[in-house]
Every structure is written in C-alpha cells, then in structure tokens.
Motif scaffolding. Sequence first.
Motif, PDB file in Angstrom:
ATOM      1  N   THR A  25       0.806  -1.238   0.000  1.00  0.00           N
ATOM      2  CA  THR A  25       0.000   0.000   0.000  1.00  0.00           C
ATOM      3  C   THR A  25       0.833   1.279   0.000  1.00  0.00           C
ATOM      4  N   GLY A  26       2.123   1.147   0.259  1.00  0.00           N
ATOM      5  CA  GLY A  26       2.956   2.344   0.372  1.00  0.00           C
ATOM      6  C   GLY A  26       3.250   2.697   1.818  1.00  0.00           C
ATOM      7  N   LEU A  27       2.468   2.150   2.760  1.00  0.00           N
ATOM      8  CA  LEU A  27       2.714   2.363   4.189  1.00  0.00           C
ATOM      9  C   LEU A  27       3.020   1.016   4.828  1.00  0.00           C
ATOM     10  N   TYR A  28       3.770   1.020   5.935  1.00  0.00           N
ATOM     11  CA  TYR A  28       4.152  -0.245   6.551  1.00  0.00           C
ATOM     12  C   TYR A  28       2.939  -0.938   7.173  1.00  0.00           C
ATOM     13  N   ALA A  29       2.790  -2.206   6.824  1.00  0.00           N
ATOM     14  CA  ALA A  29       1.674  -2.992   7.356  1.00  0.00           C
ATOM     15  C   ALA A  29       2.142  -4.419   7.575  1.00  0.00           C
ATOM     16  N   ARG A  30       1.570  -5.078   8.591  1.00  0.00           N
ATOM     17  CA  ARG A  30       1.878  -6.497   8.799  1.00  0.00           C
ATOM     18  C   ARG A  30       0.861  -7.331   8.036  1.00  0.00           C
ATOM     19  N   ALA A  31       1.390  -8.288   7.270  1.00  0.00           N
ATOM     20  CA  ALA A  31       0.534  -9.114   6.410  1.00  0.00           C
ATOM     21  C   ALA A  31       1.136 -10.506   6.306  1.00  0.00           C
ATOM     22  N   LEU A  32       0.353 -11.452   5.814  1.00  0.00           N
ATOM     23  CA  LEU A  32       0.904 -12.782   5.556  1.00  0.00           C
ATOM     24  C   LEU A  32       1.934 -12.660   4.439  1.00  0.00           C
ATOM     25  N   ARG A  33       3.082 -13.305   4.637  1.00  0.00           N
ATOM     26  CA  ARG A  33       4.139 -13.295   3.633  1.00  0.00           C
ATOM     27  C   ARG A  33       3.635 -14.014   2.383  1.00  0.00           C
ATOM     28  N   ASN A  34       3.852 -13.437   1.208  1.00  0.00           N
ATOM     29  CA  ASN A  34       3.435 -14.122  -0.022  1.00  0.00           C
ATOM     30  C   ASN A  34       4.366 -13.728  -1.170  1.00  0.00           C
ATOM     31  N   THR A  35       4.062 -14.243  -2.353  1.00  0.00           N
ATOM     32  CA  THR A  35       4.923 -14.008  -3.516  1.00  0.00           C
ATOM     33  C   THR A  35       5.043 -12.517  -3.815  1.00  0.00           C
ATOM     34  N   PHE A  36       3.927 -11.805  -3.783  1.00  0.00           N
ATOM     35  CA  PHE A  36       3.939 -10.379  -4.108  1.00  0.00           C
ATOM     36  C   PHE A  36       4.922  -9.640  -3.202  1.00  0.00           C
ATOM     37  N   ALA A  37       4.759  -9.793  -1.889  1.00  0.00           N
ATOM     38  CA  ALA A  37       5.606  -9.042  -0.944  1.00  0.00           C
ATOM     39  C   ALA A  37       7.071  -9.422  -1.126  1.00  0.00           C
ATOM     40  N   GLY A  38       7.337 -10.708  -1.212  1.00  0.00           N
ATOM     41  CA  GLY A  38       8.719 -11.182  -1.298  1.00  0.00           C
ATOM     42  C   GLY A  38       9.402 -10.709  -2.568  1.00  0.00           C
ATOM     43  N   GLU A  39       8.747 -10.888  -3.701  1.00  0.00           N
ATOM     44  CA  GLU A  39       9.397 -10.549  -4.974  1.00  0.00           C
ATOM     45  C   GLU A  39       9.439  -9.038  -5.196  1.00  0.00           C
ATOM     46  N   TYR A  40       8.424  -8.321  -4.748  1.00  0.00           N
ATOM     47  CA  TYR A  40       8.466  -6.859  -4.932  1.00  0.00           C
ATOM     48  C   TYR A  40       9.667  -6.293  -4.166  1.00  0.00           C
ATOM     49  N   GLU A  41       9.827  -6.727  -2.920  1.00  0.00           N
ATOM     50  CA  GLU A  41      10.941  -6.209  -2.120  1.00  0.00           C
ATOM     51  C   GLU A  41      12.282  -6.615  -2.726  1.00  0.00           C
ATOM     52  N   ALA A  42      12.380  -7.863  -3.192  1.00  0.00           N
ATOM     53  CA  ALA A  42      13.639  -8.340  -3.773  1.00  0.00           C
ATOM     54  C   ALA A  42      13.987  -7.562  -5.047  1.00  0.00           C
ATOM     55  N   SER A  43      12.970  -7.026  -5.735  1.00  0.00           N
ATOM     56  CA  SER A  43      13.218  -6.305  -6.990  1.00  0.00           C
ATOM     57  C   SER A  43      13.942  -4.983  -6.751  1.00  0.00           C
ATOM     58  N   GLY A  44      13.852  -4.473  -5.530  1.00  0.00           N
ATOM     59  CA  GLY A  44      14.480  -3.188  -5.223  1.00  0.00           C
ATOM     60  C   GLY A  44      13.720  -2.002  -5.799  1.00  0.00           C
ATOM     61  N   ALA A  45      12.544  -2.225  -6.346  1.00  0.00           N
ATOM     62  CA  ALA A  45      11.752  -1.119  -6.917  1.00  0.00           C
ATOM     63  C   ALA A  45      11.316  -0.161  -5.813  1.00  0.00           C
ATOM     64  N   PRO A  46      11.152   1.133  -6.137  1.00  0.00           N
ATOM     65  CA  PRO A  46      10.665   2.070  -5.120  1.00  0.00           C
ATOM     66  C   PRO A  46       9.191   1.789  -4.801  1.00  0.00           C
ATOM     67  N   VAL A  47       8.708   2.493  -3.784  1.00  0.00           N
ATOM     68  CA  VAL A  47       7.318   2.318  -3.353  1.00  0.00           C
ATOM     69  C   VAL A  47       6.650   3.686  -3.405  1.00  0.00           C
ATOM     70  N   LEU A  48       5.459   3.750  -3.951  1.00  0.00           N
ATOM     71  CA  LEU A  48       4.728   5.032  -4.044  1.00  0.00           C
ATOM     72  C   LEU A  48       4.209   5.434  -2.661  1.00  0.00           C
ATOM     73  N   PRO A  49       3.821   6.707  -2.475  1.00  0.00           N
ATOM     74  CA  PRO A  49       3.290   7.151  -1.171  1.00  0.00           C
ATOM     75  C   PRO A  49       2.000   6.419  -0.797  1.00  0.00           C
ATOM     76  N   GLY A  50       1.565   6.695   0.444  1.00  0.00           N
ATOM     77  CA  GLY A  50       0.436   5.999   1.067  1.00  0.00           C
ATOM     78  C   GLY A  50      -0.789   5.828   0.189  1.00  0.00           C
ATOM     79  N   LEU A  51      -1.161   4.606  -0.016  1.00  0.00           N
ATOM     80  CA  LEU A  51      -2.324   4.122  -0.764  1.00  0.00           C
ATOM     81  C   LEU A  51      -2.212   4.316  -2.272  1.00  0.00           C
ATOM     82  N   LEU A  52      -1.291   5.183  -2.750  1.00  0.00           N
ATOM     83  CA  LEU A  52      -1.077   5.261  -4.210  1.00  0.00           C
ATOM     84  C   LEU A  52      -0.416   3.974  -4.702  1.00  0.00           C
ATOM     85  N   GLN A  53       0.429   3.383  -3.834  1.00  0.00           N
ATOM     86  CA  GLN A  53       1.031   2.097  -4.189  1.00  0.00           C
ATOM     87  C   GLN A  53      -0.084   1.058  -4.395  1.00  0.00           C
ATOM     88  N   ALA A  54      -1.065   1.041  -3.490  1.00  0.00           N
ATOM     89  CA  ALA A  54      -2.197   0.111  -3.636  1.00  0.00           C
ATOM     90  C   ALA A  54      -2.982   0.451  -4.901  1.00  0.00           C
TER      91      ALA A  54
END
Length: 375
Positions: free
Chosen positions: A284-313
């Motif tokens: 979502t652009g803001l820190y949240a606790r969630a179940l670990r899944n492919t999206f979270a793991g691979e997005y973070e590994a990609s090193g891509a930036p994150v948009l501001p709050g809720l724009l990422q979502a």
Amino acid sequence: MDATLRTTLCDLLGIDYPIIQSGMGRVAGPDLAAEVSRAGGLGILAGLHLAPDALRAQIRRVRELTDRPFGVNLWLHTEIRPPVDAARIPEATVRAVHGALNRFRARLGIPEAWGRPERLPDLVDAAFEVILEERVPVWSIGLGDPGPGMVRRCHERGIKVIAMVATVEDARTVARSGVDAIVAQGSEAGGHRSTWVKPRSRDGASVGLAALVPEIVDAVGVPVIAAGGIVDGRGMVAALALGAEGVLLGTRFVATRESMAPEFWKRALLERTSDATTVTDAFTGLYARALRNTFAGEYEASGAPVLPGLLQAGAAQDIYAEAVRRGDGEYFPMLAGQSAGLIHDLPGAGDVVRRIVAEARDVLTHLARRVREGR
Ligand SMILES: Cc1cc2nc3c(=O)[nH]c(=O)nc-3n(C[C@H](O)[C@H](O)[C@H](O)COP(=O)(O)O)c2cc1C
C-alpha cells in the motif's frame, strides 16, 4: 453479565464487555460490526474508502441490525488527508514501480500497465461530517491525531473518540487532543502501523505489546485498550494485567463468518503459523503487517521504489482484483498479525466475543486458585 470483566471502558462506551472489533478496511461492514455489538462488545465499521452516502447507508444498516453502541473508523494519515498528488511523483519512479508490477501481471495474464495512479478521492473530512450528523456513538481513529478541534466537535454531540497509536509519544499527543481512550497497538498487530507520518524503516514504531501497554498506561490519564496478537481469553487477561481496560482485535475477526474478507484469506489464516507474517510497504505504500506471499517477497527483492500511502495500492489495484477473481492469495495483501497461528476455526463474530468472555473467566478462576493453593 460477568461483573469480573467490567472495566471503566464498559461504562465509558456503554458496552457489556471490553472487547472491541477493529474497523478493518474492506473487511468490517455492517454485519460484522452489528454482530459484535449485539454480543456485548463494540463493533466498528470501516469508513476508509467509503464515499459519504455509502458510509451513511452502512451506519443506518448497523442501526437496523442492533440498538447497541458501535463505532466508525477513519484514517487521518498525513498522506491521505489530503491525498498525495500523484502528478508530483517523478515519471521514472512510476515506471520503476510498474516494471516490478508488470512481472506479476504477466503471470496473472492481465495487460501490462505504465500509467500514473489516479489521485485518491479526498473522503476523510466528508466522512467525519457524516459521523457527526449521524451521531455515531464512537469515532475510532487509525493512523492519526484528530487534534482538539475534531474531538470537541464529537464531544458536543455525545460522540466518544478513541485513537490508536504505536508509540508513547503519539499516545501523549492524542491524549492532549482530548480523546476518551487510546488503543496501544503492539508490533504484533495485523494491518498498518498506526502512525501519522511514515516511519523511516519497518523497525520504526515497532514495540511489542507487553512493553507498550504499561508504558502508555503510565504516561496518560485515559483508559488504554490493548491491540496486537490477542485472540482469546488468555490474551485478554494478560492485557488487563498489563493495565489495559480493554482489548481490540483485528486478525481474529477477519476469520469470522461475517467478515467480508475473501475466502482464500480466511483459509490462509487457518493454515499459517505465527511466524508467517512480514512488515512491508510493498502492498500500500505504508508499513503494514501481512501474511508473507509471492507479491511481498518478490516486490521487495526487486528493489523497486514504493509510491506514497495508498497510491502504491492504487497502482497495483488490477493485480489485487485479478487475485480475488482467481482466489489466489499470493498476489493480494492478506493483512494479518502474529496471532495467525492461534486461529483454527471460522466462527460467527458473536461467538468470538462470547468465547473470549468465557475463557477469560476460566483463566481468572484458574489463576486465583493457583495463588490460593500456592502452586
Ligand atoms: C485486515 C486488517 C485491516 C485493518 N484495517 C484497519 C483500519 O482500516 N483502520 C484501523 O484503525 N486499523 C486497522 N487495522 C489494525 C487494527 O486496528 C489493529 O491494530 C490490529 O488488528 C490488532 O492486532 P491483531 O490483528 O493481532 O488483532 C487492520 C487490521 C487488519 C488485520
């Protein structure tokens, strides 16, 4: 009613048991909130994302279902009130975000996208006016400080105000704003970290419940409600022992019949253990606790930036919609706390409240006997 579980919070909010259901975005609708309130707790409607007319309709629906007190939750985060202007994000950042997201789109068979997410609608102030006009019994705030002005307007209409914080500094700030009760959100909690400015890292505002609750209890003069990792009577008694006057639960209520969460999310909660969660801003652009899944793991590994709050979502909305269509939890933000490992069934929300009350009574009886008998 069980007198041993009555606290000052019950008198303040007009409820039988100090058990509050979180107003979880896209999860907590009228059926869930009304069921919790009918069972003697406090049900809270999610106001985030709702246009004023839709919010008003949901409030009225709760009132058709129950005459017990209930609440409405709004976020007041600085990145959504007012929403960040998407036009000001550099083109290279938008392209880098979509570069990472397009890999998921290819796997899900949906078209690639490169466009700038639309500016979010500015709904918070209009939703607040609806809460005032409808004289909702409780206004619950996540991710924000209402300031004395908003609190005063609520109090003039007999509306109680509770605000959720994750640090003792923020607890002092909302206490100065005049809120009636403060939710202390431990780092175990599912969902977004309740701060109004994004911490610099995922370790910011990340204090465990056993340390945070007594620290806030000692710092403020209003009732404190414990949130994070609590699902049963054991957790409730522990929170009361730490000085809390009540508990607020999110993850436990996601896995109930009345929750609007997709079935794959509820099922995942039944299967995962307490170490299955991660704190990420990739969803979502803001820190949240969630179940670990492919999206979270691979997005973070990609090193891509994150948009501001809720724009990422907003940028990933088509991916989440396709995940729901397919029933695929690997590409959807399944927000959840560390209590996931304690959830083994999908009861009705009223049963959750009744069960916690019964368990808490048993725990208290057992503890009293142990102390009496010296073992
Ligand atoms: C799925 C989900 C959605 C949430 N949405 C909101 C929200 O819209 N507003 C809010 O104030 N808190 C929200 N929260 C956070 C809760 O208020 C609370 O801090 C947390 O659920 C407590 O921890 P637990 O999940 O371990 O019970 C959400 C939590 C979850 C799990």
